[in-house]
Design an enzyme around this catalytic site. Structure first.
Site, mmCIF file in Angstrom:
data_model
loop_
_atom_site.group_PDB
_atom_site.id
_atom_site.type_symbol
_atom_site.label_atom_id
_atom_site.label_comp_id
_atom_site.label_asym_id
_atom_site.label_seq_id
_atom_site.Cartn_x
_atom_site.Cartn_y
_atom_site.Cartn_z
ATOM 1 C CB CYS A 95 -0.925 -0.012 1.206
ATOM 2 S SG CYS A 95 -2.010 1.430 1.306
ATOM 3 C CB CYS A 189 -6.809 -0.176 6.930
ATOM 4 S SG CYS A 189 -6.576 -0.486 5.154
#
Length: 340
Positions: A95, A189
Site C-alpha cells: 500500500c 486497515c
C-alpha cells in the site's frame, strides 16, 4: 513566506492531525487529502467528517480521494492471492509503495503540492529513510519498497516525536480532544478481527488436509492450509507428539502443512526478489529485519540479477515466504525485498 505546499494524508486520527498542525506551524501551505481505500460501512463517512473538522480548525481544504478501485487491485487482491499460494503477504508495504506514496504523490501534482506528508513514525532527509526516535512506533520497515524517486518529496514530522508526546500535544487542543483519546487503528486497515475472516469471504478455507513431517510422512490433520502461517504452533493435530510442533512450510497444491520442532524453524540464509534499494549496491553487509516486530540481525547481501542471497550471521526463526526483508545500516533504511 511559505516554505512550499504540502499535501497531507489525513485519516481523521491523531497522528495525521498533529502532522498537519506541525507543518502549518513550520510555515508550509497545507492541503489535506482523505483517501478512501476500502469498503467498510460507515467507516469513511465518520473519519472523513473528523478530517474535515480538522481542516476547518486549520483553515485548509481537505479533499476526498476515492482510491478503493486501485487499492482493491494493488493491495487487497494481492493479500488474498498470496494466501491462496501459501505465502504470508505484507499489504501495508505494498500500500505504501503503490497507494500512499504512489497515487497520493500523483494527486499532489494535480493540486500543485511540492511535498507529501503523512503521520508515519520515521524520518526522511530527501535522500534516505531513517528509523523514528520512538522505536516502539517506528514504521520505516513498511516503506522499504517505496520508489527512490519520491523520497525528496516526503515529509514525516513525527519521526522525532514520542507517541505519548503526540497524544499530549493533541489533548491540549480543545477541538481535537476526542481524537487524542480514540483507539489506535489496526495494523491492516481492512482486517477487523483476523485475516482468515477476510479470506473466508472469497473462498472455502475450511477444507481439512494432511499434516506431514519434513520427510513427507503423514503425521496428523489440519483444518485448511489458509488458516496457517509459518511458525504457528496451534490449530493442527500431530499423532503422538510430545514436543511442541510448529508450521515449517505450506503446500497449497496438496492442502498440506509441514510441521516440526522449533529448531527446524531455524534459518541461516534465504533469497529475496522484487529488490528495492535507495542507493546503488550489489554486495554489502547490513542488518536485516524479516518481520516488522523482529530484531534486526547482521547479514551479507549479494544481488545477482533480479534476486539477492542473504547470508545471516545469526539464525532467525519462522522465516515466511512472501514476507518483507528490510535492510538497514544502523538506523538508515537501505531498502528491501520480498522473501522467496
Amino acid at each position: 513566506m511559505s516554505k512550499g505546499k504540502v499535501l497531507v494524508g489525513m485519516s481523521g486520527g491523531v497522528d495525521s492531525t498533529v502532522t498537519a498542525i506541525l507543518l502549518q506551524k513550520e510555515g508550509y501551505e497545507i492541503e489535506g487529502v482523505y483517501m478512501k481505500l476500502h469498503h467498510k460501512p460507515g467507516y469513511h463517512e465518520e473519519n472523513y467528517a473528523k478530517a474535515q473538522r480538522v481542516g476547518e480548525y486549520l483553515g485548509i481544504k481537505v479533499n476526498f480521494y476515492d482510491l478503493s478501485e486501485a487499492f482493491n487491485k494493488e493491495v487487497y487482491e494481492y493479500f488474498v492471492e498470496s494466501y491462496k499460494e501459501g505465502l504470508t503477504p505484507n499489504p501495508c508495504v505494498m500500500c505504501n509503495r503503490t497507494i500512499k506514496f504512489g497515487k497520493m504523490v500523483e494527486f499532489a501534482d494535480t493540486v500543485g503540492a511540492e511535498y507529501v506528508a503523512t503521520g508515519h513514525y520515521l524520518k526522511c532527509d530527501g535522500e534516505f529513510i531513517y528509523a523514528a526516535d520512538d522505536l516502539n512506533k517506528d514504521q520505516s520497515y513498511f516503506l522499504c519498497e517505496v520508489k527512490k524517486e519520491v523520497l525528496p518529496r516526503l515529509l514525516f514530522p513525527l519521526g522525532s516525536w514520542q507517541k505519548d508526546d503526540v497524544k499530549a500535544f493533541a489533548s491540549d487542543i480543545e477541538v481535537l480532544n476526542d481524537l487524542a483519546t480514540q483507539k489506535e487503528s489496526s495494523e491492516i486497515c481492512f482486517v477487523e478481527n483476523s485475516y482468515d475472516e477476510v479470506l473466508a469471504k472469497h473462498m472455502d478455507i475450511d477444507i481439512p488436509g494432511e499434516t506431514v513431517d519434513t520427510e513427507g510422512n503423514v503425521v496428523g490433520t489440519h483444518k485448511g492450509y489458509m488458516h496457517y502461517t509459518i511458525g504457528k504452533r496451534r490449530g493442527f493435530f500431530v499423532n503422538g507428539a510430545h514436543d511442541p510442533h510448529f508450521v515449517l512450510a505450506i503446500k497449497p497444491e496438496e492442502n498440506q502443512i509441514v510441521v516440526g520442532t522449533r529448531e527446524k524453524l531455524e534459518e541461516n540464509a534465504f533469497e529475496v526478489k522484487q529488490i528495492n534499494l535507495f542507493e546503488d549496491l550489489t554486495e554489502f553487509d547490513c542488518d536485516v529485519k524479516v518481520r516488522y516486530r523482529t530484531k534486526a540481525v547482521p547479514c551479507h547481501v549479494k544481488i545477482e540479477g533480479d534476486r539477492a542471497t542473504v547470508e545471516l550471521q545469526e539464525p532467525v526463526f519462522g522465516l515466511a515466504k512472501g514476507q518483507i526483508a528490510a535492510f538497514y545500516n544502523g538506523d538508515r533504511l537501505l531498502g528491501g525485498g520480498v522473501i522467496c
